[in-house]
Scaffold this active site. Structure first.
Site, PDB file in Angstrom:
ATOM      1  N   ARG A 108       0.825  -1.211   0.000  1.00 25.69           N
ATOM      2  CA  ARG A 108       0.000   0.000   0.000  1.00 25.69           C
ATOM      3  C   ARG A 108       0.867   1.273   0.000  1.00 25.69           C
ATOM      4  NH1 ARG A 108      -5.370   1.867   1.441  1.00 25.69           N
ATOM      5  NH2 ARG A 108      -5.214   3.589   2.897  1.00 25.69           N
ATOM      6  N   ILE A 166      -7.412   7.729  -1.340  1.00 24.32           N
ATOM      7  CA  ILE A 166      -7.242   6.276  -1.422  1.00 24.32           C
ATOM      8  C   ILE A 166      -8.096   5.744  -0.272  1.00 24.32           C
ATOM      9  CG2 ILE A 166      -5.007   6.562  -0.230  1.00 24.32           C
ATOM     10  CD1 ILE A 166      -4.174   3.825  -1.265  1.00 24.32           C
ATOM     11  N   SER A 167      -8.957   4.773  -0.551  1.00 23.22           N
ATOM     12  CA  SER A 167      -9.928   4.328   0.453  1.00 23.22           C
ATOM     13  C   SER A 167      -9.251   3.646   1.642  1.00 23.22           C
ATOM     14  CB  SER A 167     -10.928   3.355  -0.167  1.00 23.22           C
ATOM     15  OG  SER A 167     -11.494   3.926  -1.315  1.00 23.22           O
ATOM     16  N   GLN A 168      -9.983   3.635   2.758  1.00 22.40           N
ATOM     17  CA  GLN A 168      -9.536   2.951   3.981  1.00 22.40           C
ATOM     18  C   GLN A 168      -9.341   1.458   3.663  1.00 22.40           C
ATOM     19  OE1 GLN A 168     -12.831   2.909   6.617  1.00 22.40           O
ATOM     20  NE2 GLN A 168     -11.690   2.229   8.413  1.00 22.40           N
ATOM     21  N   PRO A 169      -8.281   0.830   4.163  1.00 25.09           N
ATOM     22  CA  PRO A 169      -8.040  -0.584   3.836  1.00 25.09           C
ATOM     23  C   PRO A 169      -9.248  -1.477   4.142  1.00 25.09           C
ATOM     24  CG  PRO A 169      -6.171   0.325   5.053  1.00 25.09           C
ATOM     25  CD  PRO A 169      -7.207   1.396   5.010  1.00 25.09           C
TER      26      PRO A 169
END
Ligand code: SAM
Length: 663
Positions: free
Chosen positions: A35, A61-64
């Site tokens: 990431r 960038i989205s939350q994992p």
């Protein structure tokens, strides 16, 4: 285990598994994708935080956990075709690509699509195709899809996307009438006309903008409605530059327009050992020769060595046979490299088909490090045309001969009064030669010109070495003044219509007044050319972020292939790196957007790598302050560059004796 691997493992344990996400395929995929590679450099330490993070174009960038949750909800099998809407950084696409063979992803911001595509390729994700466009329209050419994941929130489920699902296909999409919060829906296609909808919980996403999403004008989509001066510098540079993929086919028409009817074009380089800088200069020079009638190529090389190239490309025998072979002095790779060799062949082929000698291209050296081979050349010339004067000159130049192997020691000996100055002697020889200019040049103008330049060089080099020990800027100025005077002489020699391309380091061709050099009282050929030719000179600087370079660790040391460090955060190079485009031309005299130029005016650090590169002390050894738009009329950027390939004895085996590189 590296610290990122450890952080990734912790992310899996505490953010996914602890929240009940046990899908092994998905967990493995998130445990594989680095990431940190998808995060802006300055935020990389937060790569494994339990939150979304900002990326370019004001997106995220989205939350994992959300990536994992949505991916798990797609119930993927390895041979599924997957469409993602909203590539963003490319991270989720990489996760999908770890699971499925065919991933398609669409992004509406070009800068994001380009960056993600590059990054995915760099990391080896060959099974992802990235498209710049409106994802609410799907990707009909590659439909139907077994799974569709939409990473931005729209007011409704786009009908087009539903229709691009296979029967049995799944789509996961955030939908809601508010931009503050949406419901995460899973749509399952049951038949040609039937769909089943499930609510997976509340989420909050950036808006889905497009034909079947929110309108472009929404206040929450700042990048679309942003006025020019709200764009950040990277976005501005992206818009203000001409991007290209390859040196061989870059379209230079606009650049030629900007150069207009300039008499002198100065082409820089940010190191003395980067192939892209040489190849791009060759490309531009060819175009200047073919489209604008330039006939002079003048380089930061020694006059006698360059004369060998000149004779070779003009189909003439070499002048005198020098004791030291051409281009054999440190740093050999600066001219004896494959890029220069290829360019030399091109020049020769061009000259071979040019009938008029006026139109043939000449290659000239502007530098003054050839004190002793220039002496040899002058004596050789005089031996042929006037042996008596040659004898006198031989005695006079004899004054310098004890220092033939190390001319810088001459200056030291003079300053400590251990040795007398040779100034008078060398000037007398020059004077004798010039006095007979008419007589000599009538016999052979070109040969006389060559000898005259060598005699001037000897005079200037004598002074250069002698003053080297007084003050550094004094000898720097003498060197650049010599280079400029030599350029002037060549232009005069080639006639009033002649035009010259100059290849030198950025530190010579960028206007010294716009850099720390100016403050130290140093001038350079870029400044002198502007003072003389005004807007009839066009100078182009070059830059890079990282890669490899051919350089030595100390003066006289062997050539090494060194890694160029990624640029410093407070440098111009970092600003250009953050544009996330491989290669581009950025016009600064005729900016495509005035605001870009204005914003770049603020002084920043700029990197200069010479024949020596010391990454260990990079800041002190290689960075200086400058105002780039004052320094150059245009800037050419190569984000990643490669070392020049030096010629070896093997490469030139079997070449004619007239061949100009003697290794
Ligand atoms: N999947 C991304 C990642 O892993 O970094 C995060 C995506 S971000 C939350 C949402 C992205 O959707 C933004 O980059 C935005 O520009 C993009 N987007 C919004 N509307 C779109 C549309 N109609 N077509 C394509 N992309 C769109």
């Amino acid at each position: 285990m590296s610290s990122f691997e450890q952080l990734r493992q912790e992310m899996i344990d505490y953010q996914l598994v602890a929240r009940g996400l046990h899908d092994e395929t998905v967990v493995n995929a998130l445990n594989t994708v680095p990431r940190e590679e998808f995060i802006p450099t300055e935020l990389v330490e937060f790569a494994y935080r339990d939150s979304p993070l900002p990326i370019a174009a004001s997106q995220t960038i989205s939350q994992p956990y959300i990536v994992a949750l949505m991916t798990a909800a797609l119930e993927l099998k390895p041979d599924d075709r997957v469409l993602e809407v909203g590539t963003g950084s490319g991270y989720a696409a990489a996760v999908l690509a770890e699971i499925c063979d065919n991933v398609y992803t669409i992004e509406r911001h070009r800068i994001l699509a380009d960056t993600a595509q590059k990054k995915l390729k760099e990391l080896g994700y060959e099974n992802v195709q990235v498209m710049h466009g409106d994802g609410t329209l799907g990707w009909p050419e590659n439909a139907p899809f077994d799974a569709i994941i939409v990473a931005a929130g729209g007011p409704e489920v786009p009908q087009t996307l539903k229709e691009q699902l296979t029967i049995g296909g799944r789509m996961v999409i955030p939908v809601g009438s508010s931009l503050e919060s949406q419901k995460l829906l899973r749509i399952r296609r049951i038949s040609e006309t039937e769909y089943k909808e499930e609510d997976l919980g509340s989420v909050r996403f950036v808006p889905l903008i497009g034909a079947a999403g929110w309108e472009d004008q929404t206040a929450e989509i700042p990048t679309v409605t942003k006025h020019e001066d709200e764009l950040n510098l990277s976005e501005l540079i992206y818009k203000s530059s001409e991007h290209f993929a390859n040196i061989s086919d870059v379209n230079l028409d606009e650049l030629m327009e900007r150069i207009g009817d300039s008499r002198v074009v100065l082409l820089g380089e940010a190191s003395h050992g980067t192939a892209e800088f040489y190849d791009m200069r060759a490309r531009i020079t060819k175009e200047l020769i073919e489209k604008k009638g330039f006939t002079i190529v003048a380089a930061e090389a020694d006059w006698p060595d360059a004369a060998h190239i000149n004779n070779y490309i003009q189909g003439r025998e070499p002048d005198a046979l020098l004791q030291s072979k051409p281009f054999s002095r440190f740093p050999t790779w600066m001219w004896a490299n494959h890029s220069v060799l290829e360019f030399t062949h091109w020049l020769k082929a061009h000259n071979d088909k040019t009938a008029s000698s006026d139109k043939k291209i000449g290659f000239y050296g502007l530098d003054l490090y050839s004190l002793f081979s220039s002496i040899e050349m002058v004596l050789d010339y005089l031996d042929k045309v006037d042996p008596e004067t040659a004898e006198v000159a031989r005695v006079r130049y004899g004054c310098l001969m004890p220092w033939a192997d190390n001319p810088s020691m001459y200056g030291r000996a003079v300053i400590t009064r251990e040795y007398k100055e040779c100034e008078i002697e060398v000037l007398r020889t020059l004077h004798d030669l010039l006095e007979k200019r008419l007589e000599y040049s009538l016999a052979n103008g070109e040969k006389f010109f060559n000898a005259e330049q060598n005699a001037k060089l000897v005079a200037n080099a004598e002074r250069y070495y002698r003053t080297m020990y007084y003050a550094e800027n004094n000898s720097w100025n003498q060197r650049d003044q010599h280079m400029f005077d030599t350029l002037q002489s060549v232009l005069e020699f080639r006639g009033p219509q002649s035009k010259a391309v100059v290849w030198e380091h950025n530190s010579h061709i960028g206007d010294a007044r716009a850099t720390q050099m100016g403050a130290r009282g140093e001038l350079n050929i870029g400044q002198l050319a502007r003072q003389e030719y005004g807007d009839k000179v066009y100078n182009i600087g070059f830059g890079t972020d990282h890669g490899t370079v051919a350089a030595a660790s100390e003066w006289g040391g062997p050539m090494e292939i060194k890694q160029v460090q990624p640029s410093r955060i407070d440098s111009y190079e970092r600003v250009f790196h953050d544009v996330h485009a491989d290669n581009f031309l950025l016009p600064l005299r005729y900016p495509l957007q005035e605001l870009t130029r204005k914003k770049l005016l603020t002084e920043r650090l700029e990197r200069a790598i010479g024949v020596i590169y010391r990454p260990e002390t990079e800041l002190q050894s290689h960075y200086f302050y400058a105002s780039l738009p004052h320094q150059f009329d245009e800037y050419i950027w190569f984000d990643e560059t490669h070392a020049v390939e030096a010629l070896t004895k093997e490469t030139i085996k079997g070449m004619l004796d007239t061949f100009p590189f003697g290794l």
